[in-house]
Motif scaffolding. Structure first.
Motif, mmCIF file in Angstrom:
data_model
loop_
_atom_site.group_PDB
_atom_site.id
_atom_site.type_symbol
_atom_site.label_atom_id
_atom_site.label_comp_id
_atom_site.label_asym_id
_atom_site.label_seq_id
_atom_site.Cartn_x
_atom_site.Cartn_y
_atom_site.Cartn_z
ATOM 1 N N CYS A 1 61.947 36.913 -38.414
ATOM 2 C CA CYS A 1 62.268 38.202 -37.780
ATOM 3 C C CYS A 1 62.852 38.042 -36.385
ATOM 4 O O CYS A 1 63.512 38.947 -35.886
ATOM 5 C CB CYS A 1 61.031 39.094 -37.725
ATOM 6 N N CYS B 1 56.034 41.232 -35.053
ATOM 7 C CA CYS B 1 57.262 41.892 -35.488
ATOM 8 C C CYS B 1 56.924 43.163 -36.252
ATOM 9 O O CYS B 1 56.119 43.139 -37.187
ATOM 10 C CB CYS B 1 58.090 40.972 -36.385
ATOM 11 N N ARG B 2 57.550 44.269 -35.818
ATOM 12 C CA ARG B 2 57.466 45.528 -36.550
ATOM 13 C C ARG B 2 58.877 46.053 -36.777
ATOM 14 O O ARG B 2 59.852 45.422 -36.389
ATOM 15 C CB ARG B 2 56.613 46.544 -35.780
ATOM 16 N N GLN B 3 58.973 47.225 -37.410
ATOM 17 C CA GLN B 3 60.288 47.740 -37.755
ATOM 18 C C GLN B 3 61.109 48.105 -36.517
ATOM 19 O O GLN B 3 62.313 47.867 -36.469
ATOM 20 C CB GLN B 3 60.171 48.973 -38.658
ATOM 21 N N ASP B 4 60.462 48.662 -35.505
ATOM 22 C CA ASP B 4 61.191 49.122 -34.319
ATOM 23 C C ASP B 4 60.867 48.331 -33.058
ATOM 24 O O ASP B 4 61.555 48.480 -32.043
ATOM 25 C CB ASP B 4 60.906 50.602 -34.068
ATOM 26 N N HIS C 1 64.317 48.019 -31.509
ATOM 27 C CA HIS C 1 65.326 48.234 -32.550
ATOM 28 C C HIS C 1 65.584 49.736 -32.643
ATOM 29 O O HIS C 1 64.668 50.515 -32.917
ATOM 30 C CB HIS C 1 64.805 47.699 -33.887
ATOM 31 N N TRP D 1 72.590 50.352 -36.227
ATOM 32 C CA TRP D 1 71.388 49.899 -35.547
ATOM 33 C C TRP D 1 71.745 48.863 -34.490
ATOM 34 O O TRP D 1 72.644 48.036 -34.686
ATOM 35 C CB TRP D 1 70.409 49.288 -36.551
ATOM 36 N N SER E 1 72.799 45.082 -34.852
ATOM 37 C CA SER E 1 71.861 44.349 -35.707
ATOM 38 C C SER E 1 72.563 43.346 -36.610
ATOM 39 O O SER E 1 71.936 42.413 -37.108
ATOM 40 C CB SER E 1 71.063 45.344 -36.564
ATOM 41 N N PHE F 1 65.224 41.340 -36.007
ATOM 42 C CA PHE F 1 65.121 42.471 -36.938
ATOM 43 C C PHE F 1 66.024 42.382 -38.164
ATOM 44 O O PHE F 1 65.763 43.037 -39.155
ATOM 45 C CB PHE F 1 65.418 43.803 -36.214
ATOM 46 N N ASN F 2 67.091 41.616 -38.116
ATOM 47 C CA ASN F 2 68.001 41.564 -39.258
ATOM 48 C C ASN F 2 68.466 40.133 -39.492
ATOM 49 O O ASN F 2 69.658 39.867 -39.651
ATOM 50 C CB ASN F 2 69.200 42.493 -39.021
#
Length: 285
Positions: free
Chosen positions: A60, A98-101, A126, A135, A163, A204-205
């Motif tokens: 991540c 690590c989280r989504q945002d 993010h 993003w 991203s 994140f990506n």
């Protein structure tokens, strides 16, 4: 001192302008030399040799730098490059999240010279921007944690990328000569200098443990460009004022010329009086 602009404005400008990121030259180590076709440079990616943070078995966050150094006031510079990016003994990143945002990269170095329990923490976010319809991730802050409870925080609002790209900059530093992308967030941070050289990050990506094509930190509004724009504006103002004065002087000259050429007709009675007087003088004996 670098002039700061709102991040969403810079993101909108960046997304509207097309850019061509420099292609990488690294090859996949699993690719054999015999009979292998050359890689497609347009889609080529760089294999990271730095840090990788895993979340649910997937990468991540990735970070690499050619050099990482710290300095406290006028003391000796501390080089953390080998401790952070050595392929033989990786730094402890188990406290990373690590989280989504949101994401946090924590590098625990332990005791380094006079610093007890030194850690470096990178906070990332993010965000989806409707203006660019994509993003973006950003490095929000870099924190130094040392001597158990002391913390020096640097804000990094100008470090961001789409991203779909990795972010790269020759220097991400708190030093003014390196554009000062890291700004002290308190009195403790002002005593420190932090410098990443050949800094590259992606979050994140991340796919297949590889950096995506690079989005470089070179901006359209660097301090040198801003000074050039200000100087040009001043010159334009001076030129406009000079043209205004020139037009005004020409208008005055035209007024003077029109007054000089004005025709005054002679008085019709004046010649008769003159001639009558001369005639009387001739008649008088």
């Amino acid at each position: 001192m670098a002039v700061k602009y709102p991040k969403h404005c810079c993101i909108l400008l960046f997304s509207l302008l097309s850019f061509h990121p420099p292609s990488s030259s690294s090859l996949d180590p699993q690719q054999s030399d015999s009979g292998a076709s050359p890689p497609d440079h347009d889609a080529e990616e760089v294999v990271t040799k730095g840090l990788q943070v895993l979340s649910n078995g997937k990468t991540c966050i990735m970070l690499q730098a050619r050099k990482l150094s710290l300095r406290y006031e006028r003391q000796k510079q501390v080089d953390l490059t080998e401790r952070a990016f050595s392929p033989h003994k990786a730094v402890d990143t188990t406290q990373s999240v690590c989280r989504q945002d949101k994401a946090t990269l924590v590098m625990k170095f332990g005791d380094v010279e006079d610093l007890k329990g030194l850690s470096i923490r990178l906070q990332l976010s993010h965000t989806f921007y409707e203006a660019s319809n994509q993003w973006w991730y950003s490095l929000d802050s870099v924190s130094l944690l040392y001597n158990v409870s002391e913390e020096a925080v640097f804000n990094a609002s100008e470090v961001y990328a789409p991203s779909s790209s990795s972010y790269h900059c020759v220097h991400v530093s708190s030093l003014e000569r390196h554009s000062a992308l890291l700004q002290p967030g308190g009195h403790r941070a002002r005593r420190w200098t932090v410098t990443f050289t050949d800094f590259q990050i992606q979050a994140f990506n991340v796919t297949s443990g590889r950096f995506s094509p690079v989005s470089d930190c070179t901006t359209f509004l660097t301090p040198a460009i801003l000074m050039g724009l200000v100087t040009s504006l001043i010159l334009l103002l001076v030129l406009a004022y000079a043209l205004h004065l020139l037009v005004h002087l020409k208008h005055i000259e035209r007024d003077d010329d029109s007054k000089a050429d004005f025709y005054f007709p002679p008085d019709p009675e004046q010649p008769e009086r003159c001639c009558g007087e001369n005639l009387a003088d001739k008649v008088t004996p």
